[in-house]
Design a protein around this motif. Structure first.
Motif, PDB file in Angstrom:
ATOM      1  N   ASP A  48       0.846  -1.192   0.000  1.00  0.00           N
ATOM      2  CA  ASP A  48       0.000   0.000   0.000  1.00  0.00           C
ATOM      3  C   ASP A  48       0.881   1.242   0.000  1.00  0.00           C
ATOM      4  O   ASP A  48       2.003   1.220   0.530  1.00  0.00           O
ATOM      5  N   PHE A  49       0.359   2.332  -0.574  1.00  0.00           N
ATOM      6  CA  PHE A  49       1.083   3.594  -0.505  1.00  0.00           C
ATOM      7  C   PHE A  49       0.112   4.725  -0.197  1.00  0.00           C
ATOM      8  O   PHE A  49      -1.085   4.650  -0.482  1.00  0.00           O
ATOM      9  N   PHE A  50       0.648   5.797   0.407  1.00  0.00           N
ATOM     10  CA  PHE A  50      -0.134   6.969   0.791  1.00  0.00           C
ATOM     11  C   PHE A  50       0.703   8.207   0.500  1.00  0.00           C
ATOM     12  O   PHE A  50       1.866   8.281   0.894  1.00  0.00           O
ATOM     13  N   ILE A  51       0.112   9.171  -0.183  1.00  0.00           N
ATOM     14  CA  ILE A  51       0.802  10.416  -0.519  1.00  0.00           C
ATOM     15  C   ILE A  51      -0.044  11.596  -0.066  1.00  0.00           C
ATOM     16  O   ILE A  51      -1.258  11.629  -0.292  1.00  0.00           O
ATOM     17  N   GLN A  52       0.605  12.545   0.584  1.00  0.00           N
ATOM     18  CA  GLN A  52      -0.026  13.819   0.905  1.00  0.00           C
ATOM     19  C   GLN A  52       0.977  14.913   0.562  1.00  0.00           C
ATOM     20  O   GLN A  52       2.057  14.996   1.156  1.00  0.00           O
ATOM     21  N   LYS A  53       0.629  15.715  -0.424  1.00  0.00           N
ATOM     22  CA  LYS A  53       1.563  16.747  -0.871  1.00  0.00           C
ATOM     23  C   LYS A  53       1.383  18.017  -0.058  1.00  0.00           C
ATOM     24  O   LYS A  53       0.286  18.309   0.424  1.00  0.00           O
ATOM     25  N   PRO A  54       2.484  18.762   0.096  1.00  0.00           N
ATOM     26  CA  PRO A  54       3.813  18.484  -0.463  1.00  0.00           C
ATOM     27  C   PRO A  54       4.675  17.608   0.438  1.00  0.00           C
ATOM     28  O   PRO A  54       4.686  17.764   1.649  1.00  0.00           O
ATOM     29  N   GLY A  55       5.367  16.681  -0.170  1.00  0.00           N
ATOM     30  CA  GLY A  55       6.489  16.007   0.470  1.00  0.00           C
ATOM     31  C   GLY A  55       6.241  14.784   1.316  1.00  0.00           C
ATOM     32  O   GLY A  55       7.191  14.165   1.775  1.00  0.00           O
ATOM     33  N   LYS A  56       4.993  14.390   1.564  1.00  0.00           N
ATOM     34  CA  LYS A  56       4.748  13.291   2.486  1.00  0.00           C
ATOM     35  C   LYS A  56       4.339  12.029   1.735  1.00  0.00           C
ATOM     36  O   LYS A  56       3.477  12.072   0.858  1.00  0.00           O
ATOM     37  N   VAL A  57       4.943  10.904   2.116  1.00  0.00           N
ATOM     38  CA  VAL A  57       4.634   9.632   1.474  1.00  0.00           C
ATOM     39  C   VAL A  57       4.924   8.495   2.433  1.00  0.00           C
ATOM     40  O   VAL A  57       5.762   8.616   3.340  1.00  0.00           O
ATOM     41  N   ARG A  58       4.210   7.392   2.243  1.00  0.00           N
ATOM     42  CA  ARG A  58       4.484   6.174   2.993  1.00  0.00           C
ATOM     43  C   ARG A  58       4.254   4.987   2.072  1.00  0.00           C
ATOM     44  O   ARG A  58       3.215   4.878   1.418  1.00  0.00           O
ATOM     45  N   PHE A  59       5.234   4.083   2.008  1.00  0.00           N
ATOM     46  CA  PHE A  59       5.117   2.819   1.296  1.00  0.00           C
ATOM     47  C   PHE A  59       5.216   1.692   2.315  1.00  0.00           C
ATOM     48  O   PHE A  59       6.167   1.637   3.095  1.00  0.00           O
TER      49      PHE A  59
END
Length: 284
Positions: A139-150
């Motif tokens: 799973d992945f999660f992105i919140q811009k700007p700059g935030k991500v989790r894999f």
């Protein structure tokens, strides 16, 4: 939430989960001497590269596997995991700094830039193919700007987290993590609030066919060599489908994403880096 998992890399690669994603994003721009430890990983032969220059065009095959439809994530349905489109190993792109593109190619790159800039939140699932052909999911999660989790599905114990400034490669089994500046990884292109690929990056190839528009970005590092990031979006729906990172040794790692959700805002806690529970292992 799925539990992260563990896989590893030798001194030529960053210690990673799932045989390549973290290495693809980090090892290409971090000197080998900075790696925390040496753990063996099967080393496939790098893909052959021709000395002659040619640019991928819409008429040339760029994949060896048929695509699978990827639909936006909804509460009622989910998509079948896609088969990542593996780039043609014969491909090569010009290294000249005097690259020029026609009006159509510039327009295609502009559409990709507009799409990436329009995203605020993005989450879903991914299928990854490492340089040795291994396949992993997560799973992945992105919140811009700059935030991500894999996060990887079991049995891997690795998670990759960015809080907007730093990128942490976390191993829950060893209870360690390595920290890198987000600004020194290709992830910044996906996580930038606004981006113009033609102005803000070194674009070396733009191509399109009935299925995909591809933009290839090249980065040169005096310590470790040249790496490339190829972004692929759907020609019809304009959504990001996958990316391929080619590290300086010629190894490709491809990540295809699906079940995409752009409406839901991820939990802010997903992007926190815990410096107490997971001390750094000295890679930074």
């Amino acid at each position: 939430m799925r539990r992260p998992t563990h896989h590893a890399a030798d001194r030529s690669f960053l210690r990673i989960g799932a045989a390549g994603l973290v290495a693809a994003f980090v090892a290409a721009i971090v000197a080998p001497s900075a790696y925390a430890q040496s753990i063996p990983l099967p080393r496939p032969a790098p893909q052959a590269r021709s000395n002659s220059s040619f640019q991928m065009s819409a008429s040339e095959p760029q994949a060896v596997r048929p695509p699978v439809a990827i639909a936006p994530k909804t509460s009622a349905t989910t998509s079948t995991p896609p088969n990542p489109i593996i780039p043609d190993p014969r491909r090569n792109v010009p290294a000249s700094i005097f690259m020029s593109f026609d009006a159509n190619q510039k327009a295609q790159a502009s559409k990709v830039s507009s799409y990436l800039s329009s995203l605020s939140n993005l989450s879903g699932n991914f299928v990854q193919v490492g340089p040795d052909g291994s396949r992993t999911t997560g799973d992945f999660f992105i919140q811009k700007p700059g935030k991500v989790r894999f996060e990887y599905d079991a049995p891997t114990t690795i998670a990759m987290v960015s809080d907007g400034q730093s990128l942490a490669v976390r191993d829950s089994k060893l209870a360690t993590q390595d920290i890198y500046p987000l600004s020194q990884t290709p992830l910044r292109y996906l996580l930038s609030d606004r981006i113009d690929l033609m102005k803000d990056t070194n674009v070396v190839a733009v191509s399109a066919d009935d299925l995909y528009t591809s933009v290839t970005i090249e980065e040169k590092n005096a310590l470790v060599g040249t790496s490339r990031l190829m972004l692929m979006v759907g020609t019809k729906d304009g959504q990001l489908k996958q990316w391929t990172v080619t590290d300086p040794q010629g190894y490709d790692t491809t990540v295809a994403i699906y079940n995409l959700d752009t409406a839901k805002k991820p939990d802010p806690g997903l992007f926190k880096i815990d410096f107490t529970k997971y001390p750094t292992s000295g890679a930074n």
